[in-house]
Write an enzyme that holds these catalytic residues in place. Structure first.
Site, short mmCIF file in Angstrom:
data_model
loop_
_atom_site.label_atom_id
_atom_site.label_comp_id
_atom_site.label_asym_id
_atom_site.label_seq_id
_atom_site.Cartn_x
_atom_site.Cartn_y
_atom_site.Cartn_z
N ARG A 167 -9.19 1.32 9.22
CA ARG A 167 -8.78 -0.05 9.50
C ARG A 167 -9.81 -0.79 10.33
O ARG A 167 -9.60 -1.96 10.64
CB ARG A 167 -7.46 -0.04 10.27
CG ARG A 167 -6.23 -0.39 9.42
CD ARG A 167 -5.07 -0.28 10.36
NE ARG A 167 -3.87 -0.93 9.97
CZ ARG A 167 -2.82 -0.33 9.41
NH1 ARG A 167 -2.90 0.92 9.06
NH2 ARG A 167 -1.72 -1.00 9.20
N ARG A 227 11.82 -6.69 4.90
CA ARG A 227 11.76 -5.25 4.60
C ARG A 227 12.78 -4.47 5.44
O ARG A 227 12.98 -4.75 6.62
CB ARG A 227 10.35 -4.74 4.90
CG ARG A 227 10.20 -3.25 4.69
CD ARG A 227 8.77 -2.85 4.54
NE ARG A 227 8.02 -2.85 5.79
CZ ARG A 227 6.76 -2.48 5.88
NH1 ARG A 227 6.09 -2.09 4.81
NH2 ARG A 227 6.14 -2.50 7.04
N ARG A 238 -0.14 -8.61 13.52
CA ARG A 238 -0.73 -7.60 12.63
C ARG A 238 -1.64 -8.25 11.60
O ARG A 238 -2.70 -7.73 11.26
CB ARG A 238 0.38 -6.80 11.94
CG ARG A 238 1.12 -5.86 12.90
CD ARG A 238 2.47 -5.43 12.37
NE ARG A 238 2.37 -4.59 11.19
CZ ARG A 238 3.37 -4.41 10.32
NH1 ARG A 238 4.53 -5.01 10.51
NH2 ARG A 238 3.20 -3.63 9.29
N LYS A 258 0.83 -1.21 0.00
CA LYS A 258 0.00 0.00 0.00
C LYS A 258 0.87 1.26 0.00
O LYS A 258 0.61 2.19 -0.76
CB LYS A 258 -0.89 0.06 1.25
CG LYS A 258 -1.94 -1.02 1.35
CD LYS A 258 -2.89 -0.76 2.51
CE LYS A 258 -2.23 -0.69 3.88
NZ LYS A 258 -1.69 -1.98 4.37
N ARG A 273 11.94 -2.18 10.76
CA ARG A 273 10.92 -1.59 11.62
C ARG A 273 10.68 -2.49 12.82
O ARG A 273 10.68 -3.71 12.69
CB ARG A 273 9.60 -1.44 10.84
CG ARG A 273 9.39 -0.05 10.29
CD ARG A 273 8.23 0.02 9.36
NE ARG A 273 6.96 -0.42 9.95
CZ ARG A 273 5.78 -0.30 9.33
NH1 ARG A 273 5.72 0.25 8.12
NH2 ARG A 273 4.68 -0.72 9.91
P1 AMP Z 1 1.32 0.76 8.88
O1 AMP Z 1 2.50 1.63 8.64
O2 AMP Z 1 0.12 1.16 8.05
O3 AMP Z 1 1.64 -0.71 8.75
O4 AMP Z 1 0.86 0.98 10.41
C1 AMP Z 1 1.73 0.66 11.48
C2 AMP Z 1 0.96 0.58 12.78
O5 AMP Z 1 0.34 1.85 13.05
C3 AMP Z 1 -0.21 -0.40 12.79
O6 AMP Z 1 0.21 -1.74 13.06
C4 AMP Z 1 -1.04 0.17 13.94
O7 AMP Z 1 -0.46 -0.11 15.19
C5 AMP Z 1 -0.92 1.67 13.70
N1 AMP Z 1 -1.97 2.17 12.78
C6 AMP Z 1 -1.80 2.67 11.53
N2 AMP Z 1 -2.98 3.03 10.98
C7 AMP Z 1 -3.93 2.74 11.92
C8 AMP Z 1 -5.35 2.84 11.95
N3 AMP Z 1 -6.05 3.32 10.91
N4 AMP Z 1 -5.97 2.45 13.08
C9 AMP Z 1 -5.31 1.98 14.14
N5 AMP Z 1 -3.98 1.82 14.18
C10 AMP Z 1 -3.28 2.20 13.07
#
Ligand code: AMP
Length: 215
Positions: free
Chosen positions: A88, A127, A171, A13, A160
């Site tokens: 989400r 990654r 996740r 994404k 990360r």
């Molecule tokens: P990402 O970079 O999109 O993989 O997001 C990393 C982490 O940020 C996720 O595993 C969640 O802990 C938090 N996070 C990101 N977007 C959301 C969301 N829309 N709702 C809740 N937690 C989020």
């Protein structure tokens, strides 16, 4: 153009959103990236969300919705945006739907990028990210020409903290439990399009451009 990118962690994404940002000239809004920036900067928001993110858990809806609704009304979002990683959960989708309706606007497309779970684990565990410029690499699929250092800015690459296998599994489980129901939620809007996330970055981008061409 206003887009939502759905899909499990690691389906690409963020990569596709960056390409779309350049192509469509609208901002890429990644909730995960905004949270990570706040953690790095030690802001009150960063302190609040750190624990959730490091455990692979979702940040509570009220914190996330407030952050996104403020961001969407900044001037650079006037002609559109690409939401990456938001909504989400169903409550997040309901909240944002209400906010957009009140503002007399709506999303153009919801793109769900899809990949099998095993492929997701392979992609995320390999990654690496550059803490300097944000560029992402993969130890097998997209290695840096300078080994452990960023090709672009020379900074040492990092993994990360939520890209370790145990957290990836957490996740993914959250994705299936809390985010995948959004496919049904958006299914009857006529705006949901499923994108096959397999293959190279350009293959996936071409599939997305074919969908956007419908507009
Ligand atoms: P990402 O970079 O999109 O993989 O997001 C990393 C982490 O940020 C996720 O595993 C969640 O802990 C938090 N996070 C990101 N977007 C959301 C969301 N829309 N709702 C809740 N937690 C989020």
């Amino acid at each position: 153009m206003k887009l939502i990118l759905l899909g499990g962690p690691g389906v690409g994404k963020g990569t596709q959103a960056s390409l779309l940002e350049r192509h469509l000239k609208v901002p890429h809004i990644s909730t995960g990236e905004i949270f990570r920036e706040n953690i790095r900067a030690g802001t009150p928001l960063g302190v609040k969300v750190r624990e959730y993110i490091e455990a692979g858990k979702l940040v509570p809806d009220d914190i996330t919705v407030e952050m996104v609704s403020n961001r969407l009304f900044e001037d650079d979002c006037n002609s559109g945006y690409i939401l990456d990683g938001f909504p989400r959960t169903i409550p997040q989708a309901e909240a944002i739907g209400k906010i957009l309706r009140q503002a007399g606007t709506d999303i153009d497309f919801i793109l769900s990028i899809e990949l099998p779970d095993d492929e997701i684990v392979k992609r995320l565990a390999g990654r690496r990210v550059c803490p300097g410029c944000g560029e992402t690499y993969h130890i097998d699929y997209k290695p840096s020409g300078r080994k452990d250092y960023c090709d672009k800015c020379g900074v040492k690459l990092l993994q990360r903290s939520d890209d370790h296998e145990q957290t990836i599994r957490e996740r993914l489980a959250n994705y299936h439990r809390q985010t995948a129901p959004l496919l049904d939620y958006y299914g009857n809007t006529g705006k949901l399009r499923v994108i096959n996330g397999e293959g190279g970055i350009d293959d996936v981008f071409s599939r997305i451009m074919a969908v956007l061409g419908e507009k």
